[in-house]
Design a protein around this motif. Structure first.
Motif, PDB file in Angstrom:
ATOM      1  N   LYS A 165       0.852  -1.192   0.000  1.00  0.00           N
ATOM      2  CA  LYS A 165       0.000   0.000   0.000  1.00  0.00           C
ATOM      3  C   LYS A 165       0.888   1.242   0.000  1.00  0.00           C
ATOM      4  CE  LYS A 165      -3.825  -2.373   0.252  1.00  0.00           C
ATOM      5  NZ  LYS A 165      -4.789  -2.395  -0.847  1.00  0.00           N
TER       6      LYS A 165
ATOM      7  N   GLU B 219      -1.888   6.187   2.252  1.00  0.00           N
ATOM      8  CA  GLU B 219      -3.015   5.355   2.703  1.00  0.00           C
ATOM      9  C   GLU B 219      -2.812   4.908   4.153  1.00  0.00           C
ATOM     10  OE1 GLU B 219      -4.963   2.605  -0.577  1.00  0.00           O
ATOM     11  OE2 GLU B 219      -2.789   2.690  -0.895  1.00  0.00           O
TER      12      GLU B 219
ATOM     13  N   THR C  24      -3.278   7.870   6.561  1.00  0.00           N
ATOM     14  CA  THR C  24      -4.711   8.168   6.706  1.00  0.00           C
ATOM     15  C   THR C  24      -5.340   7.222   7.727  1.00  0.00           C
ATOM     16  OG1 THR C  24      -4.768   8.844   4.384  1.00  0.00           O
ATOM     17  CG2 THR C  24      -6.888   8.422   5.441  1.00  0.00           C
ATOM     18  N   LYS C  25      -5.020   5.930   7.617  1.00  0.00           N
ATOM     19  CA  LYS C  25      -5.555   4.946   8.565  1.00  0.00           C
ATOM     20  C   LYS C  25      -5.059   5.230   9.984  1.00  0.00           C
ATOM     21  CE  LYS C  25      -7.744   1.866   5.871  1.00  0.00           C
ATOM     22  NZ  LYS C  25      -9.159   1.490   6.074  1.00  0.00           N
TER      23      LYS C  25
ATOM     24  N   GLY D 194      -6.935   7.988  11.557  1.00  0.00           N
ATOM     25  CA  GLY D 194      -8.240   7.462  11.963  1.00  0.00           C
ATOM     26  C   GLY D 194      -8.175   6.741  13.308  1.00  0.00           C
TER      27      GLY D 194
ATOM     28  N   ILE E  18      -4.368  -2.065  11.104  1.00  0.00           N
ATOM     29  CA  ILE E  18      -4.439  -1.482   9.751  1.00  0.00           C
ATOM     30  C   ILE E  18      -4.468  -2.590   8.702  1.00  0.00           C
ATOM     31  CG2 ILE E  18      -3.197  -0.070   8.060  1.00  0.00           C
ATOM     32  CD1 ILE E  18      -2.138   1.566  10.489  1.00  0.00           C
TER      33      ILE E  18
ATOM     34  N   ASP F 117      -7.834  -4.056   8.374  1.00  0.00           N
ATOM     35  CA  ASP F 117      -8.723  -3.169   7.601  1.00  0.00           C
ATOM     36  C   ASP F 117      -8.579  -3.415   6.106  1.00  0.00           C
ATOM     37  OD1 ASP F 117      -9.803  -2.053   9.784  1.00  0.00           O
ATOM     38  OD2 ASP F 117      -8.816  -0.108   9.645  1.00  0.00           O
ATOM     39  N   PHE F 118      -7.354  -3.727   5.675  1.00  0.00           N
ATOM     40  CA  PHE F 118      -7.093  -3.992   4.259  1.00  0.00           C
ATOM     41  C   PHE F 118      -7.343  -5.465   3.902  1.00  0.00           C
ATOM     42  CE2 PHE F 118      -4.257  -0.155   4.613  1.00  0.00           C
ATOM     43  CZ  PHE F 118      -4.927   0.616   3.670  1.00  0.00           C
TER      44      PHE F 118
END
Length: 672
Positions: free
Chosen positions: A110, A114, A117-118, A121, A140, A143-144
């Motif tokens: 990734k 990206e 950003t995670k 969050g 993380i 999440d992916f």
């Protein structure tokens, strides 16, 4: 009827004394040790039994081979399932305990933006070059839709050093490594000299020398290695670094003097290291020698000799007259035989650094003990955080040698720097690999120094107990008199409970010494002083080694502190801060005032409002306040290092030359 010794019979049967003792136990024949005597009739029966059992063993081996063929199919099935499990594990991405954001992004395929950003969050603010921990990375990745697995951290010795387990058939018998310990003037040096003289004159082989801190003798074609390093150092500073270099400890006790403070200390060190002890009862030729009294004192200190039903060998010797030396050497070989000391000479060498120094003409020089493998000139080695290529090796007789096998002490040249005594060394395949390993080790040392965790202290004891890190609380007790030592030891040991056992590993009379601190550091112990004070050198060493050192005047305070710490209720609100040390160099009697001490401030300072304690030979004689502090005729508030002053103690006149006055204040600690 004639008798046969256990060790003699073992040789005839082609087995070790230990194996024979176990076989005798199976036949309900009890023997205390390898020197025990057996009836000749019993020996004959054993010889017959052993021959029969050897035939049975051959039959069992053939049956095993048949069984193995049947089980081979099952083995193959298990191996196939293991391969499948491994393939399944490889699907998960391996992540270490901490990982750089950029590296993590590359691993999961990734972009950095990206990932950041995670992170935002999740409330974590980190740039591309900063670290995130495993839990955050795993969240993380989840999440992916990716599975991750924590990467197991490598131990220090795994940094490029391949530790291949030795096969039983590769192991060969090696000589024992011996350390001689005991009290001052009990004959340690004389005993080593006697061994040297006896050995050289009668057998013209071997010899002892102070050339490299270790020495070798040869007895009946077998080598014995003696370490000339100070006995306690071999057990404390080296053991604190995880090195175990001594196989047997020789405890030298004078028959006319008995068990003394350093003898007790030596016993504590040897027992803490788990090393077998052989007692050399020296000076038996003296008219006032009393061996039975010494044996009684040894039993009181946890060393029970064989004659009294124990398992410690005691050999009467006279270093001066050379009596009993051959018997002592034979006992060393017997104990070594029981330990079954073996090493593999056909591999890259590994061992321990005994001593190291910087020589003006030769550069860094290290004395090392090869414990496994064979070391050769030209080998690349890693010793702690130092590497190098061996340019020359010198043995204990001062001769240059090309290679050194197991249990050989040699002096080596060619290191990049001076290693620490007690560091492990390993020979590696090439110079480049040695440099890489050292770089990783130095990085780890830097990291550890930044994130150093303190040893167990009373403040954090309860936390360690809750986390399951502490099952035993080791304590060293030093007091002004033996009665106090015993009282404090017994009271503290009664505090043991289901969660933690209080263990007093050493107790002694007199001031707290550097040896006590090193033993505490090696055993992760707390030092408690009762009516004694440490010197500034000892206090500094305790700080460097992160050893919790506490001194008390009232026994109940020591017990209450340890008990409260174990319950998690210890709340130290105040801390004692020692201001300095003042030496009394003269005394003056002033009418109507009392005795005034003419003093010199050795270090720190002394202030008029400070509390003081008067110390004589490491023992606290008086504790109270200062009644007067003067410079010449003027009253002063404080006197700094390097200045003289007149000091008077409140309601105390027994001041003597050489006394140390220790001023201190009580500081309140603001707790978070």
């Amino acid at each position: 009827m004639s008798k046969v010794r256990v060790y003699q019979l073992a040789k005839e049967l082609g087995m070790s004394s230990k194996e024979l003792i176990n076989k005798l136990a199976e036949l309900d024949i009890t023997v205390t040790n390898h020197m025990s005597a057996l009836e000749e009739e019993t020996a004959d029966i054993l010889k017959e039994l052993y021959e029969v059992k050897r035939e049975d063993t051959n039959e069992k081996t053939e049956n095993k081979k048949k069984t193995n063929k049947k089980g081979s199919k099952n083995k193959k099935t298990k191996e196939a399932s293991k391969i499948e499990e491994k393939e399944h594990d490889q699907e998960a991405i391996m992540i270490p305990e901490t990982i750089v954001v950029q590296e993590f992004a590359n691993k999961i395929g990734k972009s950095v933006s990206e990932i950041i950003t995670k992170l935002i969050g999740l409330g974590v603010f980190a740039s591309a070059n900063q670290n995130i921990d495993y839990d955050v990375a795993a969240s993380i990745a989840l999440d992916f839709g990716m599975a991750v697995q924590k990467e197991e951290e490598k131990e220090e010795d795994e940094f490029g050093i391949e530790e291949i387990p030795d096969r039983p058939e590769d192991l060969k018998e090696r000589p024992p490594v011996i350390t001689v310990m005991g009290h001052v003037d009990h004959g340690k040096t004389s005993l080593l000299d006697a061994i040297r003289n006896t050995n050289v004159t009668s057998r013209e082989a071997g010899g002892i020398t102070q050339h490299i801190g270790a020495s070798e003798v040869e007895v009946n074609g077998k080598r014995i290695v003696f370490l000339d390093t100070p006995g306690h150092e071999a057990f404390t500073s080296m053991r604190a670094r995880g090195a175990s270099i001594t196989d047997i400890a020789i405890l030298v006790v004078a028959a006319d003097d008995g068990v003394m403070p350093q003898t007790k200390e030596a016993i504590s060190h040897a027992k803490a290291a788990g090393v077998p002890i052989i007692v050399a009862l020296n000076k038996i030729d003296r008219p006032n020698a009393n061996p039975d009294r010494v044996k009684q004192e040894l039993s009181e200190n946890g060393v029970l000799i064989e004659e009294w039903g124990g398992d410690t060998i005691c050999v009467p010797v006279s270093a001066l007259k050379g009596e009993g030396i051959d018997n002592l050497l034979e006992m060393i070989l017997l104990v070594a035989e029981m330990q079954e000391l073996k090493a593999n000479p056909n591999k890259l060498a590994s061992g321990t650094v005994i001593e190291a120094k910087l020589d003006k003409s030769r550069g860094p020089v290290a004395t090392i003990l090869v414990q496994n493998g064979t070391l050769k000139v030209g080998d690349s080695i890693v010793a702690g955080a130092v590497y190098g290529r061996i340019r020359a090796m010198v043995n204990d007789k001062g001769n240059n040698i090309k290679k050194a096998g197991p249990a050989t002490a040699v002096e080596i040249l060619g290191l990049s720097d001076v290693p620490e005594a007690g560091d492990r060394f390993n020979a590696v395949k090439e110079d480049k690999l040695a440099r890489q390993i050292v770089e990783k080790r130095r990085a780890k040392i830097r990291e550890e120094s930044l994130n150093a965790t303190a040893k167990v202290s009373l403040e954090d004891l309860f936390k360690h107990i809750q986390e399951g890190e502490v099952k035993e609380l080791n304590i060293i007790v030093k007091a002004d008199v033996q009665g106090s030592v015993e009282a404090v030891k017994q009271s503290l040991m009664k505090l043991s409970n289901e969660e933690v056992k209080v263990k007093v590993i050493h107790g002694g009379v007199g001031t707290i010494t550097e040896s006590d601190i090193m033993l505490a550091s090696a055993s992760n112990a707390i030092v408690i002083g009762f009516n004694v004070r440490p010197s500034s050198t000892v206090s500094s060493l305790a700080k460097r080694e992160d050893v919790d050192l506490r001194t008390y005047r009232i026994i109940y305070e020591a017990i209450a502190d340890v008990e409260a710490a174990m319950k998690g209720m210890l709340e130290p609100e105040y801390k004692e801060v020692v201001l300095g040390r003042v030496e009394i160099r003269a005394t003056f009697k002033v009418p109507g005032v009392g005795t005034i001490g003419g003093a010199y401030v050795l270090e720190g300072k002394v202030t008029r409002n400070a509390k003081v304690r008067l110390i004589r030979d490491g023992i606290v004689i008086f504790e109270g306040a200062i009644s007067s502090l003067k410079r010449f005729k003027d009253d002063v508030k404080e006197v700094a290092t390097g200045y003289e002053c007149g000091i008077g103690l409140e309601n105390y006149n027994d001041i003597k030359e050489g006394d140390i006055v220790e001023p201190y204040i009580i500081e309140e600690i603001k707790r978070a």
